[in-house]
Scaffold this motif. Structure first.
Motif, short mmCIF file in Angstrom:
data_model
loop_
_atom_site.label_atom_id
_atom_site.label_comp_id
_atom_site.label_asym_id
_atom_site.label_seq_id
_atom_site.Cartn_x
_atom_site.Cartn_y
_atom_site.Cartn_z
N ARG A 402 0.83 -1.21 0.00
CA ARG A 402 0.00 0.00 0.00
C ARG A 402 0.87 1.26 0.00
NH1 ARG A 402 -5.15 -0.34 2.24
NH2 ARG A 402 -5.14 1.94 1.92
N ASP A 403 1.40 1.62 -1.15
CA ASP A 403 2.21 2.82 -1.26
C ASP A 403 1.43 4.08 -0.91
OD1 ASP A 403 4.36 1.30 -2.01
OD2 ASP A 403 4.16 1.70 -4.16
N ASP A 404 0.09 4.01 -0.99
CA ASP A 404 -0.73 5.17 -0.67
C ASP A 404 -0.69 5.51 0.82
OD1 ASP A 404 -2.22 2.67 -0.39
OD2 ASP A 404 -3.92 3.93 0.16
N LEU A 405 -0.11 4.62 1.61
CA LEU A 405 0.01 4.90 3.05
C LEU A 405 1.24 5.73 3.38
CD1 LEU A 405 -0.98 1.44 4.61
CD2 LEU A 405 -2.45 3.37 4.00
N ILE A 406 2.14 5.90 2.43
CA ILE A 406 3.34 6.72 2.68
C ILE A 406 2.92 8.17 2.88
CG2 ILE A 406 5.52 7.52 1.71
CD1 ILE A 406 5.76 4.82 0.29
N SER A 407 3.44 8.79 3.91
CA SER A 407 3.03 10.13 4.32
C SER A 407 3.45 11.18 3.28
CB SER A 407 3.65 10.46 5.68
OG SER A 407 5.06 10.32 5.63
N PRO A 408 2.85 12.38 3.33
CA PRO A 408 3.09 13.40 2.30
C PRO A 408 4.55 13.70 2.01
CG PRO A 408 1.23 14.05 3.65
CD PRO A 408 1.81 12.81 4.29
N GLY A 410 7.03 11.67 2.69
CA GLY A 410 7.74 10.42 2.45
C GLY A 410 8.63 9.96 3.58
N LEU A 411 8.34 10.38 4.81
CA LEU A 411 9.18 10.01 5.95
C LEU A 411 8.57 8.92 6.82
CD1 LEU A 411 10.41 13.56 7.02
CD2 LEU A 411 11.70 11.81 5.80
N GLY A 412 7.31 8.62 6.62
CA GLY A 412 6.65 7.62 7.46
C GLY A 412 5.41 7.08 6.79
N LEU A 413 4.58 6.40 7.58
CA LEU A 413 3.32 5.85 7.09
C LEU A 413 2.17 6.50 7.84
CD1 LEU A 413 4.15 2.02 6.97
CD2 LEU A 413 4.35 3.69 5.11
N GLN A 414 1.06 6.72 7.14
CA GLN A 414 -0.12 7.32 7.73
C GLN A 414 -1.33 6.41 7.54
OE1 GLN A 414 -0.56 10.79 9.27
NE2 GLN A 414 -2.09 9.34 10.05
N LEU A 415 -1.91 5.97 8.65
CA LEU A 415 -3.15 5.21 8.63
C LEU A 415 -4.31 6.16 8.89
CD1 LEU A 415 -2.19 2.08 10.80
CD2 LEU A 415 -1.53 2.61 8.44
N SER A 416 -5.50 5.80 8.42
CA SER A 416 -6.68 6.61 8.69
C SER A 416 -7.92 5.74 8.55
CB SER A 416 -6.76 7.79 7.71
OG SER A 416 -7.12 7.35 6.42
N PRO A 417 -9.06 6.19 9.09
CA PRO A 417 -10.28 5.39 8.96
C PRO A 417 -10.65 5.09 7.51
CG PRO A 417 -10.59 7.08 10.63
CD PRO A 417 -9.27 7.37 9.96
N LEU A 418 -10.47 6.07 6.61
CA LEU A 418 -10.83 5.84 5.21
C LEU A 418 -9.86 4.87 4.54
CD1 LEU A 418 -12.71 6.63 2.85
CD2 LEU A 418 -11.07 8.44 2.29
N ARG A 419 -8.57 5.02 4.79
CA ARG A 419 -7.57 4.21 4.10
C ARG A 419 -7.48 2.79 4.66
NH1 ARG A 419 -2.44 8.47 3.90
NH2 ARG A 419 -3.58 10.21 3.00
N THR A 420 -7.55 2.67 5.96
CA THR A 420 -7.25 1.37 6.59
C THR A 420 -8.34 0.87 7.53
OG1 THR A 420 -5.98 2.56 8.29
CG2 THR A 420 -4.75 1.66 6.42
N GLY A 421 -9.41 1.65 7.73
CA GLY A 421 -10.46 1.23 8.64
C GLY A 421 -10.05 1.27 10.10
N THR A 422 -9.00 2.03 10.40
CA THR A 422 -8.49 2.14 11.76
C THR A 422 -8.55 3.60 12.20
OG1 THR A 422 -6.20 2.65 11.12
CG2 THR A 422 -6.83 0.32 11.19
N ASP A 423 -8.18 3.85 13.45
CA ASP A 423 -7.97 5.23 13.86
C ASP A 423 -6.81 5.81 13.06
OD1 ASP A 423 -10.01 5.07 15.68
OD2 ASP A 423 -8.73 4.99 17.46
N GLY A 424 -6.63 7.12 13.15
CA GLY A 424 -5.54 7.77 12.43
C GLY A 424 -4.23 7.66 13.19
N PHE A 425 -3.27 6.94 12.63
CA PHE A 425 -1.95 6.76 13.27
C PHE A 425 -0.84 7.05 12.26
CE2 PHE A 425 -4.26 4.36 16.46
CZ PHE A 425 -3.56 4.66 17.62
#
Length: 434
Positions: A402-408, A410-425
Motif C-alpha cells: 500500500r504505497d498510498d500509506l506513505i506520508s506526504p 515520504g518520511l513515514g506511514l499514515q493510517l486513517s479510517p478511510l484508508r485502513t479502517g483504523t484510527d488515524g496513526f
C-alpha cells in the motif's frame, strides 16, 4: 426512559457542554448523578446520542440553519442515524419528557438535509482553522477522509499471545460476535449496535484473565512496524497506562527487557496491574521521582529501540473522542509540537549505534508527523530516516504493498479510517548511523 425522553436528556447535556465548555464525559457523568432514576441502558443511550451529535456538530448545524443544542441533535439524527423527518417528528411531541414539536422550518430542513454546497470544514465536520493542515495531509480527498473520521468507531481488541491465540480466543467470545481484524494478525473487532453501543468487554472472564487488551487495530499495527524483536533492550518512553508496552512484551515473547516510563507519573498508575494480569515478565517500570529526574540515565547509548508514542492532538481518535475536536486550539497544537521535539531529543540520547527510534502519533497532521521527523533529522545528523518501504515490508500482507500509506513528505506511514479502517496513526523509524 422513553426514546423521546432520552432525546431531551441529550439536548440538556449538549447545552451543558456548550455553556460550560467542558469535556463530554464530565457533563454526562454529572447528568447521571443528578438523574439517578436513569438506568445504565438509558445513560448509555444518551451518551451515544450526545457523541453522534458532537461527531456531526458542524454539518448538523448547517442543515438546520443554527447551532443550538436542539438543532445539532435533530440534525445528527438525520446525518448520523439516518432517521427521516417523520420519524423525528414522532419523537418530538412535546408530551411528557419529550422535546417540543418540530417547527415548520425544522421539519422543512430535516426533510431536505443538503450538504452539497457546504464548505469543506462543514461537510467534513472539523474546525475550520485546521483546514490548511488537513488539506496538506489529504489533498483532494480531504472531505471524504474527514467524514470517515466523523463516523462511529468499532471496538478492537488485541489477543495477548503470551497466554492464548486469536483462533482460541474468538470462540470464547462468540456470543459477542467478534470478527478477525482485517490487518492486525492478533486482533478481533466488535461492531457497535444501532444505538452506537458496543459490548462491555472489561467484565468478561477472558479480559479479567488477561487473554486480551482493548486496543485499536491501527495502534496494534504501528507498534509492530517499529521492528521490535525478542531479546532486544527496549524503552517505551511515553508508556502511559501501558497499552503499547504490553504489545511490545508480547512481540518479544517475554524476552529481552522493556523499560517503561512516562513524564506524567499519574498516567503510569494503571500499568502495574495490567502487566500482572497480562502475565508480562520482561518489563521494568521506571517512575520519575520528581520534576527534572531522568529515570533512564543509566541506559544512555545502550538501547536497541526507543518507542516514542508521542503526546499529540489526538486528531486520529476523533471517532472515539468527538468532543475533543471542538476543544482543540492552535495553542495546544503548538504545545504538542514542542513536547514532541523534546521527547525525540530525549530518545536520541538512549539509542546505541545501529539502534532505532520508533516515532508514533495518533494524529493525521503533517506538522505533528513528517515535520517533527524532519526537524529531528536536522538537529541530529547522526540519525537517518528508515525508508517507509521497509516499514511496509514489516506490515501485514493486506498493507505491505500500500504505497498510498506513505506520508506526504515520504518520511513515514499514515493510517486513517478511510484508508485502513483504523484510527488515524502515523509511524516513522529513525536509525542512529553513527
Amino acid at each position: 426512559m422513553t426514546p423521546s425522553a432520552r432525546l431531551s436528556a441529550a439536548i440538556e447535556v449538549l447545552a451543558d457542554i456548550e455553556a460550560r465548555r467542558r469535556p463530554a464525559p464530565d457533563a454526562l457523568k454529572d447528568w447521571g448523578l443528578a438523574h439517578r432514576f436513569a438506568g445504565s441502558k438509558d445513560r448509555a443511550a444518551i451518551a451515544s446520542l450526545v457523541y453522534d451529535a458532537l461527531r456531526r456538530r458542524a454539518s448538523a448545524a448547517y442543515i438546520m440553519g443554527e447551532g443550538s443544542p436542539r438543532a445539532v441533535l435533530l440534525g445528527s439524527l438525520v446525518l448520523a442515524r439516518g432517521l427521516d423527518a417523520a420519524a423525528i417528528a414522532a419523537l418530538c411531541t412535546g408530551e411528557r419528557f419529550a422535546p417540543e414539536p418540530l417547527s415548520a422550518e425544522e421539519a422543512r430542513r430535516l426533510a431536505d438535509p443538503d450538504l452539497s454546497d457546504a464548505p469543506a470544514a462543514i461537510a467534513g465536520d472539523f474546525p475550520d482553522w485546521l483546514a490548511e493542515d488537513l488539506s496538506a495531509a489529504f489533498g483532494d480527498r480531504l472531505v471524504e477522509e474527514m467524514q470517515a473520521l466523523a463516523a462511529r468507531a468499532p471496538i478492537d481488541i488485541r489477543t495477548n499471545t503470551l497466554k492464548t491465540e486469536r483462533a482460541r480466543l474468538q470462540p470464547l467470545l462468540a456470543h459477542l460476535n467478534p470478527e478477525p481484524t482485517h490487518h492486525a494478525p492478533t486482533g478481533l473487532r466488535f461492531s457497535a449496535g444501532e444505538d452506537g453501543r458496543g459490548p462491555t468487554l472489561q467484565v468478561t472472564p477472558e479480559f479479567l484473565k488477561g487473554l486480551f487488551e482493548i486496543q485499536d487495530e491501527g495502534s496494534q499495527v504501528v507498534a509492530a512496524l517499529v521492528g521490535v524483536a525478542p531479546g532486544m533492550q527496549v524503552v517505551d518512553l511515553c508508556a502511559g497506562g501501558g497499552g503499547k508496552t504490553l504489545e511490545l512484551a508480547a512481540l518479544m515473547d517475554n524476552s529481552g527487557q522493556v523499560f517503561a516510563t512516562d513524564a506524567d507519573v499519574r498516567r503510569l498508575a494503571p500499568i502495574h496491574d495490567r502487566l500482572t494480569r497480562a502475565g508480562v515478565r520482561n518489563v521494568q517500570v521506571r517512575t520519575p521521582k520528581g520534576r527534572g529526574d531522568e529515570p533512564l540515565a543509566d541506559l544512555t547509548g545502550k538501547i536497541d529501540l526507543v518507542l516514542v508514542d508521542a503526546p499529540c492532538t489526538g486528531i486520529g481518535t476523533w471517532r472515539r473522542n468527538p468532543d475533543t475536536k471542538w476543544r482543540v486550539r492552535p495553542g495546544a497544537l503548538d504545545e504538542r509540537m514542542k513536547e514532541q521535539d523534546l521527547v525525540l531529543d530525549r530518545a536520541a540520547k538512549l539509542v546505541k549505534k545501529g539502534g532505532r527510534i520508533g516515532y508514533i502519533t495518533c494524529s493525521v497532521l503533517p506538522r505533528e508527523n513528517d515535520a517533527r521527523v524532519a526537524a529531528f533529522l536536522e538537529r541530529h545528523p547522526g540519525f537517518v530516516s528508515v525508508d517507509p518501504g521497509e516499514l511496509l515490508a514489516l506490515a501485514p500482507d493486506t498493507l505491505s504493498e500500500r504505497d498510498d500509506l506513505i506520508s506526504p513528505a515520504g518520511l513515514g506511514l499514515q493510517l486513517s479510517p478511510l484508508r485502513t479502517g483504523t484510527d488515524g496513526f502515523y509511524c516513522a523509524v529513525l536509525e542512529r548511523s553513527r
